[in-house]
Write an enzyme that holds these catalytic residues in place. Structure first.
Site, PDB file in Angstrom:
ATOM      1  N   GLY A  14      44.721  19.600   9.279  1.00 32.19           N
ATOM      2  CA  GLY A  14      43.321  19.194   9.275  1.00 32.19           C
ATOM      3  C   GLY A  14      42.963  18.403   8.034  1.00 32.19           C
ATOM      4  O   GLY A  14      42.249  17.394   8.096  1.00 32.19           O
ATOM      5  N   LYS A 188      59.657  20.083  21.770  1.00 30.03           N
ATOM      6  CA  LYS A 188      60.287  19.836  20.458  1.00 30.03           C
ATOM      7  C   LYS A 188      60.330  21.095  19.608  1.00 30.03           C
ATOM      8  O   LYS A 188      61.224  21.253  18.768  1.00 30.03           O
ATOM      9  CB  LYS A 188      59.586  18.690  19.726  1.00 30.03           C
ATOM     10  CG  LYS A 188      58.194  18.981  19.203  1.00 30.03           C
ATOM     11  CD  LYS A 188      58.171  19.459  17.761  1.00 30.03           C
ATOM     12  CE  LYS A 188      56.756  19.874  17.386  1.00 30.03           C
ATOM     13  NZ  LYS A 188      56.648  20.319  15.989  1.00 30.03           N
TER      14      LYS A 188
END
Length: 322
Positions: A14, A188
Site C-alpha cells: 500500500g 505463482k
C-alpha cells in the site's frame, strides 16, 4: 491529473503503490487501521513499520477513517485476500457510484473458491480492476523501474487506472483477461513455494529449472482450463511475477518453501508472519480436483506443505511426472 486517489492498507504494498501514483494525483489518501501508523505518516512522512528510511511524498496523507474515502475517484485495495470481502462490504455504502476499485490481493476466497474480483462484484456491484506483476514493494517505494499487468472488463475503468499508474518508470500492460491475470497471481504463489522447496533441499540447478519449465507449462494449461488466456502468462503478471517470486528471497512464499525443504515447519500464529500461499495450495488443489485437472506442481507442494510428506520422496514422485 487526478484529484483524490485512495489506498486501503498501509503495509508494504500500500505504501509502495502510494509512492508510485502520487505524481499523477493531487492527493493520495492512505488508509491505515492503526492510529500510530497514521500519526507517523502525517507528522514525519515516514511509515516506520515498513520503510523507516524512505521519506514519503508530501501529498500522501494517512487516515484511519474509511468514511474519508467517500470522494475517492479510484481506490487501491492492498490487503490480504482473506479480508477483501469484509472491507469491500464496508466500503459499499461509503464510496461514490463512479469510484473505481483496484485489487492487488493475489488469492482465492477459501470457502467460496471465488476470485477477488468476483468477491468485490458480489459486495459492491462493481467490476474491479485487477493488478498483478513482479512488484517488489521495497523497490517500488523508491520509485525505481517497475511494471504491472492490469485487467478489467470495463474499458473506461481500465484506461483510468492505467493513467494513474503510468509514469516514466512504471510500465503498465492492460487487457480484458481478468481471469488470466488473477489466476497468474494465485498460481505463482504455489510455484514460488515449489521452487523454494527445491532450493531448501539443495536440489541441483539442472533439476530445479527442469521443474520450473514444467511448472510454467502447467500454469498456461491451468489458466486456459479456468477460462483465461494462455498468452497472459507471458505478461508481467505471469512470467515476470513467477520469476520474481520463485528466485528472490524477498518472496514470503519462496521462503516458506525453502524452510519446508529443510524440514522446518512454520507456526504462522507464533511467528506472526502470514504465508497466503499456504491457503492457496489447499484451494488450488480442491479446484483441480473439482475440475478433474492434473497438476504435478500443485500435487508436489500439497504433499510437502499440507500432507507433511518427506520433501525428498515428494520430489522423486514429482520428477517422475516431468
Amino acid at each position: 491529473m487526478f484529484s483524490n486517489i485512495s489506498v486501503v492498507g498501509a503495509g508494504a504494498m500500500g505504501t509502495a503503490i502510494s509512492q508510485t501514483i502520487c505524481e499523477n494525483t493531487k492527493q493520495v489518501l492512505l488508509y491505515a487501521k492503526r492510529a500510530e501508523v497514521v500519526n507517523s505518516i502525517n507528522k514525519t512522512h515516514f511509515n516506520k513499520d515498513y520503510f523507516p528510511n524512505i521519506r514519503l511524498e508530501d501529498n500522501i496523507i494517512a487516515t484511519n477513517d474509511l468514511n474519508e474515502l467517500k470522494n475517492a475517484e479510484i481506490i487501491f485495495l492492498t490487503l490480504p485476500s482473506s479480508v477483501i470481502r469484509e472491507v469491500t462490504r464496508k466500503l459499499k455504502d461509503i464510496i461514490s457510484s463512479d469510484c473505481i476499485l483496484v485489487n492487488t490481493a493475489k488469492g482465492i476466497e477459501k470457502n467460496s473458491k471465488k476470485r477477488m474480483s468476483e468477491v468485490i462484484q458480489e459486495e459492491t456491484g462493481k467490476s474491479a480492476v485487477v493488478l498483478s506483476g513482479p512488484n517488489i514493494a521495497a523497490e517500488m517505494v523508491e520509485r525505481t523501474f517497475s511494471s504491472a499487468s492490469i485487467a478489467c472488463e470495463n474499458k473506461e475503468y481500465l484506461d483510468k487506472v492505467e493513467q494513474v499508474l503510468s509514469t516514466p518508470k512504471f510500465k503498465v500492460s492492460a487487457s480484458n483477461d481478468v481471469i488470466g491475470v488473477e489466476y497468474c497471481g494465485v498460481i505463482k504463489n504455489v510455484i514460488a513455494i515449489s521452487q523454494g522447496i527445491c532450493e531448501g533441499m539443495k536440489i541441483n540447478d539442472n533439476a530445479r529449472f527442469s521443474v520450473f519449465t514444467k511448472t510454467f507449462a502447467e500454469t498456461k494449461d491451468l489458466i486456459e482450463k479456468f477460462g483465461g488466456k494462455r498468452d497472459t502468462v507471458d505478461d508481467y503478471c505471469g512470467f515476470g511475477d513467477i520469476i520474481t517470486a520463485s528466485t528472490l528471497n524477498v518472496s514470503r512464499n519462496h521462503t516458506l518453501g525453502v524452510l519446508y525443504g529443510q524440514k522446518i515447519v512454520i507456526d504462522e500464529k507464533a511467528s506472526g508472519v502470514l504465508f497466503e500461499g499456504k491457503n492457496t495450495i489447499i484451494t488450488l488443489k480442491e479446484l483441480c480436483k473439482n475440475n478433474n485437472i492434473d497438476c504435478a506442481t500443485v500435487d508436489f507442494t500439497y504433499d510437502v506443505i499440507i500432507n507433511g510428506i518427506n520433501p525428498k520422496r515428494a520430489f522423486e514422485e514429482f520428477w517422475e511426472k516431468l
